[in-house]
Write a protein that holds these residues in place. Sequence first.
Motif, PDB file in Angstrom:
ATOM      1  N   ASP A   9      31.075 -31.045   4.638  1.00  0.00           N
ATOM      2  CA  ASP A   9      32.389 -30.614   4.168  1.00  0.00           C
ATOM      3  C   ASP A   9      32.526 -29.131   4.451  1.00  0.00           C
ATOM      4  OD1 ASP A   9      32.956 -33.122   3.293  1.00  0.00           O
ATOM      5  OD2 ASP A   9      32.798 -32.686   1.157  1.00  0.00           O
ATOM      6  N   LEU A  10      33.680 -28.717   4.948  1.00  0.00           N
ATOM      7  CA  LEU A  10      33.936 -27.306   5.225  1.00  0.00           C
ATOM      8  C   LEU A  10      35.132 -26.850   4.396  1.00  0.00           C
ATOM      9  CD1 LEU A  10      33.084 -28.753   8.203  1.00  0.00           C
ATOM     10  CD2 LEU A  10      33.034 -26.325   8.816  1.00  0.00           C
ATOM     11  N   PHE A  11      34.982 -25.731   3.718  1.00  0.00           N
ATOM     12  CA  PHE A  11      36.026 -25.200   2.843  1.00  0.00           C
ATOM     13  C   PHE A  11      36.559 -23.887   3.396  1.00  0.00           C
ATOM     14  CE2 PHE A  11      33.740 -28.036   0.068  1.00  0.00           C
ATOM     15  CZ  PHE A  11      34.717 -28.557  -0.770  1.00  0.00           C
ATOM     16  N   GLY A  12      37.866 -23.748   3.326  1.00  0.00           N
ATOM     17  CA  GLY A  12      38.518 -22.481   3.638  1.00  0.00           C
ATOM     18  C   GLY A  12      39.339 -22.046   2.439  1.00  0.00           C
ATOM     19  N   ILE A  13      39.296 -20.766   2.113  1.00  0.00           N
ATOM     20  CA  ILE A  13      40.012 -20.250   0.942  1.00  0.00           C
ATOM     21  C   ILE A  13      40.785 -19.006   1.360  1.00  0.00           C
ATOM     22  CG2 ILE A  13      39.805 -19.342  -1.403  1.00  0.00           C
ATOM     23  CD1 ILE A  13      37.178 -20.834  -1.681  1.00  0.00           C
ATOM     24  N   ALA A  14      42.094 -19.021   1.107  1.00  0.00           N
ATOM     25  CA  ALA A  14      42.931 -17.833   1.294  1.00  0.00           C
ATOM     26  C   ALA A  14      43.496 -17.474  -0.075  1.00  0.00           C
ATOM     27  CB  ALA A  14      44.065 -18.122   2.286  1.00  0.00           C
ATOM     28  N   HIS A  15      43.345 -16.220  -0.474  1.00  0.00           N
ATOM     29  CA  HIS A  15      43.765 -15.861  -1.828  1.00  0.00           C
ATOM     30  C   HIS A  15      44.338 -14.456  -1.870  1.00  0.00           C
ATOM     31  CE1 HIS A  15      40.230 -13.221  -3.012  1.00  0.00           C
ATOM     32  NE2 HIS A  15      39.821 -13.728  -1.875  1.00  0.00           N
ATOM     33  N   ASP A  16      45.168 -14.233  -2.892  1.00  0.00           N
ATOM     34  CA  ASP A  16      45.655 -12.900  -3.203  1.00  0.00           C
ATOM     35  C   ASP A  16      45.450 -12.674  -4.693  1.00  0.00           C
ATOM     36  OD1 ASP A  16      47.654 -14.356  -4.450  1.00  0.00           O
ATOM     37  OD2 ASP A  16      49.163 -13.957  -2.924  1.00  0.00           O
ATOM     38  N   GLU A  17      46.206 -11.744  -5.270  1.00  0.00           N
ATOM     39  CA  GLU A  17      45.972 -11.416  -6.670  1.00  0.00           C
ATOM     40  C   GLU A  17      46.428 -12.514  -7.629  1.00  0.00           C
ATOM     41  OE1 GLU A  17      47.528  -9.603  -4.489  1.00  0.00           O
ATOM     42  OE2 GLU A  17      46.276  -7.835  -4.168  1.00  0.00           O
ATOM     43  N   LEU A  18      47.338 -13.379  -7.195  1.00  0.00           N
ATOM     44  CA  LEU A  18      47.926 -14.359  -8.103  1.00  0.00           C
ATOM     45  C   LEU A  18      47.488 -15.791  -7.842  1.00  0.00           C
ATOM     46  CD1 LEU A  18      51.622 -13.083  -8.286  1.00  0.00           C
ATOM     47  CD2 LEU A  18      49.744 -12.614  -9.848  1.00  0.00           C
ATOM     48  N   VAL A  39      46.098 -25.865  -4.592  1.00  0.00           N
ATOM     49  CA  VAL A  39      46.437 -24.483  -4.928  1.00  0.00           C
ATOM     50  C   VAL A  39      45.778 -24.105  -6.236  1.00  0.00           C
ATOM     51  CG1 VAL A  39      48.311 -22.883  -5.472  1.00  0.00           C
ATOM     52  CG2 VAL A  39      48.622 -24.609  -3.695  1.00  0.00           C
ATOM     53  N   VAL A  40      45.295 -22.873  -6.311  1.00  0.00           N
ATOM     54  CA  VAL A  40      44.629 -22.351  -7.495  1.00  0.00           C
ATOM     55  C   VAL A  40      45.481 -21.226  -8.070  1.00  0.00           C
ATOM     56  CG1 VAL A  40      42.570 -21.195  -8.358  1.00  0.00           C
ATOM     57  CG2 VAL A  40      42.362 -22.891  -6.552  1.00  0.00           C
ATOM     58  N   ASP A  41      45.831 -21.299  -9.345  1.00  0.00           N
ATOM     59  CA  ASP A  41      46.446 -20.178 -10.039  1.00  0.00           C
ATOM     60  C   ASP A  41      45.350 -19.331 -10.659  1.00  0.00           C
ATOM     61  OD1 ASP A  41      49.087 -20.552  -9.497  1.00  0.00           O
ATOM     62  OD2 ASP A  41      49.507 -21.753 -11.267  1.00  0.00           O
ATOM     63  N   LYS A  42      45.327 -18.043 -10.338  1.00  0.00           N
ATOM     64  CA  LYS A  42      44.278 -17.147 -10.822  1.00  0.00           C
ATOM     65  C   LYS A  42      44.804 -16.346 -12.014  1.00  0.00           C
ATOM     66  CE  LYS A  42      42.264 -14.723  -7.628  1.00  0.00           C
ATOM     67  NZ  LYS A  42      42.171 -13.825  -6.460  1.00  0.00           N
ATOM     68  N   GLU A  43      44.351 -16.709 -13.193  1.00  0.00           N
ATOM     69  CA  GLU A  43      44.760 -15.944 -14.374  1.00  0.00           C
ATOM     70  C   GLU A  43      43.919 -14.673 -14.497  1.00  0.00           C
ATOM     71  OE1 GLU A  43      46.960 -14.775 -17.436  1.00  0.00           O
ATOM     72  OE2 GLU A  43      47.341 -16.536 -16.225  1.00  0.00           O
ATOM     73  N   LEU A  44      42.616 -14.779 -14.297  1.00  0.00           N
ATOM     74  CA  LEU A  44      41.752 -13.611 -14.244  1.00  0.00           C
ATOM     75  C   LEU A  44      41.437 -13.297 -12.787  1.00  0.00           C
ATOM     76  CD1 LEU A  44      39.237 -14.284 -17.159  1.00  0.00           C
ATOM     77  CD2 LEU A  44      41.297 -12.888 -17.190  1.00  0.00           C
ATOM     78  N   ASP A  45      41.133 -12.039 -12.529  1.00  0.00           N
ATOM     79  CA  ASP A  45      40.881 -11.612 -11.160  1.00  0.00           C
ATOM     80  C   ASP A  45      39.489 -12.054 -10.731  1.00  0.00           C
ATOM     81  OD1 ASP A  45      41.677 -10.433  -8.835  1.00  0.00           O
ATOM     82  OD2 ASP A  45      40.950  -8.456  -9.357  1.00  0.00           O
ATOM     83  N   LEU A  46      39.407 -12.930  -9.734  1.00  0.00           N
ATOM     84  CA  LEU A  46      38.133 -13.463  -9.265  1.00  0.00           C
ATOM     85  C   LEU A  46      37.907 -13.064  -7.819  1.00  0.00           C
ATOM     86  CD1 LEU A  46      38.242 -17.118 -10.662  1.00  0.00           C
ATOM     87  CD2 LEU A  46      37.101 -15.150 -11.662  1.00  0.00           C
ATOM     88  N   GLU A  47      36.681 -12.661  -7.518  1.00  0.00           N
ATOM     89  CA  GLU A  47      36.320 -12.392  -6.130  1.00  0.00           C
ATOM     90  C   GLU A  47      36.022 -13.719  -5.427  1.00  0.00           C
ATOM     91  OE1 GLU A  47      36.593  -9.520  -4.749  1.00  0.00           O
ATOM     92  OE2 GLU A  47      37.133  -8.530  -6.630  1.00  0.00           O
ATOM     93  N   LEU A  48      35.909 -13.653  -4.084  1.00  0.00           N
ATOM     94  CA  LEU A  48      35.737 -14.876  -3.292  1.00  0.00           C
ATOM     95  C   LEU A  48      34.508 -15.685  -3.703  1.00  0.00           C
ATOM     96  CD1 LEU A  48      36.780 -16.649  -1.039  1.00  0.00           C
ATOM     97  CD2 LEU A  48      35.560 -15.203   0.606  1.00  0.00           C
ATOM     98  N   PRO A  49      33.322 -15.084  -3.921  1.00  0.00           N
ATOM     99  CA  PRO A  49      32.170 -15.908  -4.326  1.00  0.00           C
ATOM    100  C   PRO A  49      32.397 -16.654  -5.640  1.00  0.00           C
ATOM    101  CG  PRO A  49      31.428 -13.768  -3.547  1.00  0.00           C
ATOM    102  CD  PRO A  49      32.917 -13.683  -3.665  1.00  0.00           C
ATOM    103  N   GLU A  50      33.068 -16.020  -6.600  1.00  0.00           N
ATOM    104  CA  GLU A  50      33.355 -16.699  -7.865  1.00  0.00           C
ATOM    105  C   GLU A  50      34.343 -17.839  -7.652  1.00  0.00           C
ATOM    106  OE1 GLU A  50      33.315 -13.550 -11.357  1.00  0.00           O
ATOM    107  OE2 GLU A  50      34.416 -12.766  -9.641  1.00  0.00           O
ATOM    108  N   LEU A  51      35.306 -17.615  -6.759  1.00  0.00           N
ATOM    109  CA  LEU A  51      36.274 -18.669  -6.451  1.00  0.00           C
ATOM    110  C   LEU A  51      35.580 -19.863  -5.811  1.00  0.00           C
ATOM    111  CD1 LEU A  51      39.579 -17.124  -5.023  1.00  0.00           C
ATOM    112  CD2 LEU A  51      39.338 -18.780  -6.874  1.00  0.00           C
ATOM    113  N   VAL A  52      34.635 -19.592  -4.912  1.00  0.00           N
ATOM    114  CA  VAL A  52      33.917 -20.675  -4.237  1.00  0.00           C
ATOM    115  C   VAL A  52      33.234 -21.565  -5.263  1.00  0.00           C
ATOM    116  CG1 VAL A  52      31.923 -21.182  -2.773  1.00  0.00           C
ATOM    117  CG2 VAL A  52      33.610 -19.494  -2.038  1.00  0.00           C
ATOM    118  N   GLU A  53      32.558 -20.975  -6.240  1.00  0.00           N
ATOM    119  CA  GLU A  53      31.867 -21.762  -7.253  1.00  0.00           C
ATOM    120  C   GLU A  53      32.835 -22.642  -8.020  1.00  0.00           C
ATOM    121  OE1 GLU A  53      29.526 -20.838 -11.403  1.00  0.00           O
ATOM    122  OE2 GLU A  53      28.987 -19.650  -9.645  1.00  0.00           O
TER     123      GLU A  53
END
Length: 622
Positions: A258-267, A288-302
């Motif tokens: 499985d291959l994952f791609g993630i594009a994100h901004d502040e929201l 789609v992921v709504d980010k309530e707290l600010d997460l960096e890419l490694p945290e988002l991956v988990e």
Amino acid sequence: MATDLSWRPKAGDIPQQPGVYRFRDATSRVLYVGKARNLRQRLSNYFAPLATLHDRTRKMVQTAASVEWTVVANDFEALQLEYTWIKEFDPPFNVQYKDDKSYPYLAITLGDAVPRVFVTRNKGIPKARYFGPYSRAWAIRDTVDVLLKAFPMRSCSDATYKRAAQTGRPCLLGDIGKCAAPCVGRVTPEQHKSIAVDFASFMGGNDTGFVASITKKMRDAAAVQDYESAARYRDQVQAMETALEKNVVVLDDGVDADLFGIAHDELAAAVQQFIVRGGRIRGVRGWVVDKELDLELPELVESVLQNAYDEEVPPRDVFVPALPEDTPELEKWLGERRGPGHRVELRVAKRGDKAALAQTVATNAVNALILYKSKRSADFVARSQALSDIQEALGMAEAPLRMECFDVSHLSGTNIVASMVVFEDGLPRKDQYRRFSIPESADDTESIYQVLTRRLAYLTPSAQDESDDPALDGRRRKFAYPPQLLIVDGGQPQVAAAQRALEEMGVSGIQLCGIAKRLEEIWLPDSDFPVILPRNSDALFLIQRIRDEAHRFAISYQRQKRRGDIQSVLGEIPGLGPSRVKELLKHFGSVARLKAADEAAVAEVRGIGPSLASTIVERLRG
């Protein structure tokens, strides 16, 4: 603002072991669930002075009324417990997931006495084996229709099957060879189930093995002059090869990943998942992921992996854009999802075919995020709500039907430009965008002041009187139309500079604010603290979008000016510093002569060799 929390536990009461913590509000609702290798160290970050906290973290701890924790034996147990609690409590400050569509799957009911194959969006069928998800239902239906020639199993509904069994007459699929017709006893239930198992094996990645096996049977039948069987095997091979052509080969035959791609901004963040089995893309998923707290890419991956494999079984290899901090524990957790004794390896694709495919997945994620924002912006109800929320948050007398946003762009203090973009009724008015060239400026605040002074000159009383003159062109009359809300890209310093321009130009009746990019906070003039809009609100989304549009417009103009600036062009050539650029211009006397010179002439300049001369001529003429 208070600098501490009354309910903060004593540091000595917090253990230093691994564990999971929960923040609760006054009604005991769980607000946030997190894990830590050292609970005391992690929780101390939340209890720093409020003014030093990230705005979203500050909002969370101010909403909370208590915190509790559970100590576990190791990091892996912490990961498991965190996952369980997030699923149980659905905390509002944890990452919120939204599937952007309900995906179709191919299901084979291997638990039934007479299995059935069909396309469905329901994944709750007991003992069914699922393949997918697929991005298009019609595409997988076409594939099934082709494969039924090679694996003639039941695809009809239960009602159709019972009716055929009662009447003793098979349906059309049985007559044309796309079903072995177990309903009328042409094959036994055991024989039919064997066909279904082969179908599932083929879809599971054992495709080339089946093609080779059936091809051998075809040749053996032809060798003994059993041409009827050979023709049947030939048709099966053709059907399988036709189905395989619909799935592009991207990796080696034996690769399941499985291959994952993630594009994100502040929201928000958009996630794309490519499911590769037997070297072929068998399914695509996106959400789609709504980010309530600010997460960096490694945290988002988990967080993404925990959501992706909530109900799915992971493959042996999972490729992600970045490795999370708890990679070993996450790999162990994913391995247990596969079954006892199985392993899962998290990897980042860096070269070869896998890296190329990972780049494709990432590109799809970027496009999905753009599409998500476009759809959200096109929603009239959402735009109306956003304007109403902005009015309330900024204390305006009316909704800002016209908003103007300004941004400054430069390259190390050179080629200073600014942009003005206009949104009316929550939508961009590109015909009213403006660009500004700034000859000289000390810093960004001075640039904002200059640009606003030039723009506000059209809004002074004398300019308003002149704008009614029908002799004036349409562009100038549009430029004189006042906004209800004026936005600058930046925090307190930029807002103060814009406020100074408003006061000196004598323009009133316009609300001013700035948006600081790092924390996405809204600053008002003469305010010590920012206005914090909810992270998933349409109001913040609209302000962020107009700010990003102003930034894009300014950057494009700045790059355009750089291309026309000979010194900037020369300065981008490796090995050509300011001294050599000055020597070149001095030697040729003018830009026109330098551009017309050949390599030999350029190489004559002191400090310029033949290789560098060739690069200079190529760049200038390109």
